[in-house]
Design an enzyme around this catalytic site. Structure first.
Site, PDB file in Angstrom:
ATOM      1  N   CYS A 137     -26.499 -22.523 -22.314  1.00  0.00           N
ATOM      2  CA  CYS A 137     -27.269 -23.753 -22.569  1.00  0.00           C
ATOM      3  C   CYS A 137     -27.476 -23.960 -24.059  1.00  0.00           C
ATOM      4  O   CYS A 137     -28.415 -23.412 -24.647  1.00  0.00           O
ATOM      5  CB  CYS A 137     -28.613 -23.689 -21.846  1.00  0.00           C
ATOM      6  N   CYS A 140     -30.861 -25.508 -24.937  1.00  0.00           N
ATOM      7  CA  CYS A 140     -32.018 -24.596 -24.916  1.00  0.00           C
ATOM      8  C   CYS A 140     -31.975 -23.637 -26.105  1.00  0.00           C
ATOM      9  O   CYS A 140     -33.015 -23.335 -26.691  1.00  0.00           O
ATOM     10  CB  CYS A 140     -32.022 -23.744 -23.654  1.00  0.00           C
ATOM     11  N   ASP A 141     -30.818 -23.125 -26.447  1.00  0.00           N
ATOM     12  CA  ASP A 141     -30.739 -21.985 -27.371  1.00  0.00           C
ATOM     13  C   ASP A 141     -30.104 -22.295 -28.726  1.00  0.00           C
ATOM     14  O   ASP A 141     -30.081 -21.425 -29.597  1.00  0.00           O
ATOM     15  CB  ASP A 141     -29.944 -20.845 -26.701  1.00  0.00           C
TER      16      ASP A 141
END
Ligand code: NAP
Length: 315
Positions: A137, A140-141
């Site tokens: 992701c 997200c990261d």
């Protein structure tokens, strides 16, 4: 949380775009509608950053679109509960029983919209270094990779879209693809080619992800020459396709060789009163718009199915 013992008119499994659209239509038709979701609403769009091809929104973040869809479905009365669906079976009469980690739910109709999850590369180091440089992701990261080097694996829309996003943080993004040409749409390819931080390594596969505490590199193999070498990097983002979330389904629901639920064009599965919508189905074009379309059809077909049952029970 305990579910009520009376059956719902419609139980939707999965709160991605297909499921939330089905819930919106069903609830707006005054059907008592429950959506079961194991994580957060939005499905794949919850982990997508910029969406530029959903009509009515020139550019919108995935989480924002997901929240808008969720609120819209709730506004018409759909309930959303967070639980893991573990099984689906026929119950008394024509009812269906959905087994969840929080107890059973009964439904007159079910719409399977459980979508898919990222497929793994299946190479050494991938599981061990997950969360330590291996991520599925970018949204997200990505921010953890400021001025770092990232490898993205795959040649589809996800690889290029998420690779592009990573260049907001990373100093270099190397896309490793197993063939000599990309699968992604021309629009994604043009964007990637115009991005000076993106590089391509064609005809290569990642054989191992290297590192002790954190990712330090990948070992790649040239599929033409067979030559192996190491590339130093800090992050690895596999985008090698999707695996359908269909393990909880009974054998009576027909699936194809990849585990995707087979339906007719009215989204009907092999079990009467059970429909499927979105990425869980086999299809060529996987867009938010096509998921939303499936969700619409499934809900309207569920309503039509319930109407025939109501007539039958009155007669
Ligand atoms: P995808 O289109 O199935 O692409 C997967 C890529 O990974 C392919 O390039 C494939 O190579 C490669 N691959 C598969 N297994 C591999 C392995 N074991 N090792 C190395 N490479 C491997 O998956 P996706 O990109 O996640 O997209 C899924 C669907 O969502 C698609 O229909 C896509 O169009 C859609 N989508 C659309 C958008 C958008 O419109 N903005 C964004 C994201 C996703 P080959 O090419 O050689 O098969």
């Amino acid at each position: 949380m305990a579910f009520k013992t009376e059956p719902y008119d419609v139980v939707v499994i999965g709160a991605g775009p297909a499921g939330l659209t089905a819930a919106l239509y069903a609830a707006r038709s005054n059907l008592e509608t429950l959506v079961l979701e194991k994580e957060v609403p939005g499905g794949q769009i919850a982990t997508t950053n910029d969406i530029e091809n959903y009509p009515g929104f020139r550019t919108v973040s995935g989480p924002e679109l997901a929240e808008t869809m969720e609120k819209h479905a709730r506004a018409f009365g759909a309930r959303i509960e967070f639980t893991v669906v573990e099984g689906l079976e026929m119950a008394e009469g024509e009812l269906k029983r959905i087994r969840t980690s929080d107890g059973d739910v009964l439904a007159r109709t079910v719409i399977i919209a459980s979508g898919s999850e990222p497929r793994k590369l299946g190479v050494p180091g991938e599981d061990r270094l997950r969360g330590r440089g291996v991520s599925y992701c970018a949204t997200c990261d990505g921010a953890f990779f400021q001025d770092k080097v990232c490898v993205v694996v795959g040649g589809g829309d996800s690889a290029l879209q998420e690779g592009n996003y990573l260049t907001r943080f990373a100093s270099r993004v190397i896309v490793v693809h197993r063939r000599d040409r990309l699968r992604a749409s021309e629009a994604q390819q043009a964007k990637a080619r115009a991005n000076p931080k993106m590089e391509f390594l064609f005809n290569h596969v990642v054989e191992e992800i290297l590192g002790e505490q954190r990712v330090t590199g990948v070992r790649v193999r040239d599929v033409v020459t067979g030559e192996r070498r190491e590339i130093a990097c800090d992050g690895v983002f596999p985008y090698v396709g999707l695996k359908p979330n269909s393990d909880f389904l009974p054998p009576e629901i027909e699936r194809d060789e990849l585990g995707r639920v087979v339906t007719d064009e009215r989204m009907r599965t092999a079990l009467p009163g059970v429909f499927a919508a979105g990425d869980i189905r086999p299809k060529e074009i996987r867009q938010i718009t096509t998921a939303v379309s499936d969700g619409t059809v499934a809900a309207m077909e569920a309503e039509a199915y319930l109407a025939t049952r109501a007539v039958a029970s009155r007669g």
